[in-house]
Structures are given as structure tokens and as C-alpha cells.
Design an enzyme around this catalytic site. Sequence first.
Site, PDB file in Angstrom:
ATOM      1  N   LYS A   1       0.878  -1.239   0.031  1.00  0.00           N
ATOM      2  CA  LYS A   1       0.075   0.019  -0.030  1.00  0.00           C
ATOM      3  C   LYS A   1       0.974   1.238  -0.162  1.00  0.00           C
ATOM      4  O   LYS A   1       1.753   1.232   0.561  1.00  0.00           O
ATOM      5  CB  LYS A   1      -0.870   0.053   1.219  1.00  0.00           C
ATOM      6  CG  LYS A   1      -2.153  -0.952   1.047  1.00  0.00           C
ATOM      7  CD  LYS A   1      -3.014  -0.794   2.350  1.00  0.00           C
ATOM      8  CE  LYS A   1      -4.235  -1.774   2.228  1.00  0.00           C
ATOM      9  NZ  LYS A   1      -5.128  -1.638   3.189  1.00  0.00           N
TER      10      LYS A   1
ATOM     11  N   HIS B   1      -7.531 -12.707   2.305  1.00  0.00           N
ATOM     12  CA  HIS B   1      -6.948 -11.857   3.341  1.00  0.00           C
ATOM     13  C   HIS B   1      -7.209 -13.090   4.647  1.00  0.00           C
ATOM     14  O   HIS B   1      -6.482 -12.924   5.576  1.00  0.00           O
ATOM     15  CB  HIS B   1      -7.908 -10.893   3.762  1.00  0.00           C
ATOM     16  CG  HIS B   1      -7.243  -9.732   3.826  1.00  0.00           C
ATOM     17  ND1 HIS B   1      -6.227  -9.182   2.691  1.00  0.00           N
ATOM     18  CD2 HIS B   1      -6.995  -8.768   4.648  1.00  0.00           C
ATOM     19  CE1 HIS B   1      -5.938  -8.141   3.007  1.00  0.00           C
ATOM     20  NE2 HIS B   1      -6.190  -7.725   4.285  1.00  0.00           N
TER      21      HIS B   1
ATOM     22  N   ARG C   1      -3.587 -14.551   4.773  1.00  0.00           N
ATOM     23  CA  ARG C   1      -2.880 -13.369   5.436  1.00  0.00           C
ATOM     24  C   ARG C   1      -3.069 -13.166   6.801  1.00  0.00           C
ATOM     25  O   ARG C   1      -1.974 -12.977   7.571  1.00  0.00           O
ATOM     26  CB  ARG C   1      -3.033 -11.933   4.671  1.00  0.00           C
ATOM     27  CG  ARG C   1      -2.494 -10.722   5.162  1.00  0.00           C
ATOM     28  CD  ARG C   1      -2.755  -9.449   4.368  1.00  0.00           C
ATOM     29  NE  ARG C   1      -2.261  -8.298   4.862  1.00  0.00           N
ATOM     30  CZ  ARG C   1      -1.082  -7.760   4.899  1.00  0.00           C
ATOM     31  NH1 ARG C   1      -0.043  -8.483   4.381  1.00  0.00           N
ATOM     32  NH2 ARG C   1      -0.905  -6.515   5.568  1.00  0.00           N
TER      33      ARG C   1
ATOM     34  N   HIS D   1       2.581  -3.241   7.772  1.00  0.00           N
ATOM     35  CA  HIS D   1       1.673  -2.419   8.476  1.00  0.00           C
ATOM     36  C   HIS D   1       2.579  -0.858   8.899  1.00  0.00           C
ATOM     37  O   HIS D   1       3.678  -1.066   9.387  1.00  0.00           O
ATOM     38  CB  HIS D   1       1.214  -2.769   9.648  1.00  0.00           C
ATOM     39  CG  HIS D   1       0.102  -4.081   9.392  1.00  0.00           C
ATOM     40  ND1 HIS D   1      -0.093  -4.945  10.295  1.00  0.00           N
ATOM     41  CD2 HIS D   1      -0.681  -4.179   8.218  1.00  0.00           C
ATOM     42  CE1 HIS D   1      -1.097  -5.543  10.077  1.00  0.00           C
ATOM     43  NE2 HIS D   1      -1.475  -5.127   8.506  1.00  0.00           N
TER      44      HIS D   1
ATOM     45  N   TYR E   1      -3.610  -9.220  16.061  1.00  0.00           N
ATOM     46  CA  TYR E   1      -3.374 -10.310  15.876  1.00  0.00           C
ATOM     47  C   TYR E   1      -3.003 -11.010  17.187  1.00  0.00           C
ATOM     48  O   TYR E   1      -3.150 -12.378  17.284  1.00  0.00           O
ATOM     49  CB  TYR E   1      -2.280 -10.604  14.901  1.00  0.00           C
ATOM     50  CG  TYR E   1      -2.613 -10.415  13.437  1.00  0.00           C
ATOM     51  CD1 TYR E   1      -3.646 -10.824  12.945  1.00  0.00           C
ATOM     52  CD2 TYR E   1      -2.049  -9.264  12.983  1.00  0.00           C
ATOM     53  CE1 TYR E   1      -4.190 -10.555  11.533  1.00  0.00           C
ATOM     54  CE2 TYR E   1      -2.693  -8.899  11.545  1.00  0.00           C
ATOM     55  CZ  TYR E   1      -3.585  -9.442  10.817  1.00  0.00           C
ATOM     56  OH  TYR E   1      -3.828  -9.086   9.774  1.00  0.00           O
TER      57      TYR E   1
END
Length: 306
Positions: free
Chosen positions: A175, A249, A252, A275, A284
Site C-alpha cells: 500500500k 485475506h 494473510r 503495516h 493479531y
Amino acid sequence: MNTHPLRPAAEEFISYLTVERGASHHTLSAYRRDLRAYGEVLEARGVSDPANADREDVSAFVYALQVRGLAPASVERSIAAVKSFHKFLVREGLAEDHPAGRVPLPRKPQHLPDVIGIGEVERLLAQPFPETPAGLRDRAVLETLYGCGLRASELIGLDLTELDLDAGVLRVRGKGDKDRVVPVGGVAADALRDYLAHGRPFLRTKKAIRPADPAAVFVNVRGTRLSRQTVFATVKRYGARVGLELHPHTLRHSFATHLLEGGADLRAVQEMLGHADISTTQVYTHVGIVHLREEYLSTHPRARLR
């Protein structure tokens, strides 16, 4: 905003977003709606000039949004529009104060990522794949998504020059066009080698067009780069074969959760996932706690006794 004094300043702000920020038509429409709603709240509170709005006026707008039952994401977007508007007024010398800056965004409910257990991953990846070029590709797709924690867009964007299987790394464009290096090894690396040697060179049919991007790692039978739709369909199809409802996802999320459950450093997982904020990765750790509790309640002989 036809009669309210907010209109001239708001239109000047919209013009700024259009000319200097290059905002999309969708963004401009959303900001217009948000500022129109904000103007109505100010008018109801007797505020004739947005430069005179205070924290209580902005808080009243937040309350009005929540009363309407809007989704938290919509509320957050509307408040962000008002904050940007007031920043603009201060920057342009149209106001001395930025009242929205001290108004906190309402907390969004935290949704834990959808993950599957290690046993379910084993069941997914141990299933037989077709001994065809497409089957080798599909196996490499699933192994890479889980083995490297990639987004679907990152997977399809991989180029051959970004793979270094001997060194055990691949370079990912994530991203914000930010590059990162992700480890790849074990079964995922073997699946990639097998696909690159025996799958990819034979995927193009005789009627295939010339590859639009011959550097792409993952290609279809036309020799062109895989699409997101194909990756999603592939993950869903192989998941259904073993009784799992999956999307890319999920793999992931499972990658990150299983690393942390295995003792991986949080900062290292953050870097591998790409991130920008470690708080995004920290979710997580909560997933791991939930799974531990579920295991405890389902297996301990006295966990459910009262």
C-alpha cells in the site's frame, strides 16, 4: 448550504480540494454532503460563521451523526471532513482556532480478523492439486499467500525480478507504493520453484495473445497477469474442497496469527505485513488470546463446571 453562511467558505474549501489536492469526484461529493450536514447543525445552534464554531458545536455534529445510526466508518469520514475544513480555514487565515482538532473520533468496534487454525491450513495445502501447469500455479498461489502473508494485490503484482528464491526473499510493492522485503522459504519456495520450472512456461495456449507483462510471476492461460478475481476464486474453490470458506485475506491473517502464536516478534510481523502502524498488527495478539480461550474451554475437564 444554499443560504447558510458556511457555503462560501465550504465552496472555497471544495475548490482547494479540486485544484490543489486533485480529489476525486466521489470524494468531493462526500465532502459536500458532510459539510452540508455540518452547516445545518451550526445553523440550528445559531452559529452564523464557521470561524466562530467551537468544540461544543463540533461535538453536537458528532452526536447528530450518531443519532442517525450511521456506521462508524461513515461517522469517522464525516468528522474527518469537518476537521479538514477547519484546518483549511486556519491555514487560509479565515479563522484563528481549529475547534474540531480537539474532538476525538468515536471509537470503532474492533473486529477480529478471520483466521483458520494450523490444522485447517494443513488440510487446505495438503489436498491434491491437479498435475497441470494451472494446478502448479494454484498451489504456488495458496502457498505464497499463506507462507508470505501477502495481500491479493501484492501477489498478482509480483514480477520475476522481485523473486530471489536462493536468498529466500521476495520484494513486495504494498500500500502507498511502499516496497518491503518478505522472507519466503520451505514449502512456499518449493511450490514457487516447481511452478516457475514446470507450470508458468506451459500455461500459454496456442491461441494466447502476447503477454501484456511477460515479467509477471503469476499468469493465466492467455499468458497475462492474474486478476484479483481469479485469485479470490482460486482461494475460494480450493477452500470449499476441504470444507473451508476462505478468501485471500484469511490466509494473510492466519499467517500473522500463527507467527505470533509461535513466538515471533511483533515488530518483525509488522514489517513482514507492511503495516505502517504497529497497532494494526497488535490485533493479531488478541486473535491468539481468543483462540487460546476457545481451546481451554473446549479441552480442559473443569473449564465449564460451575
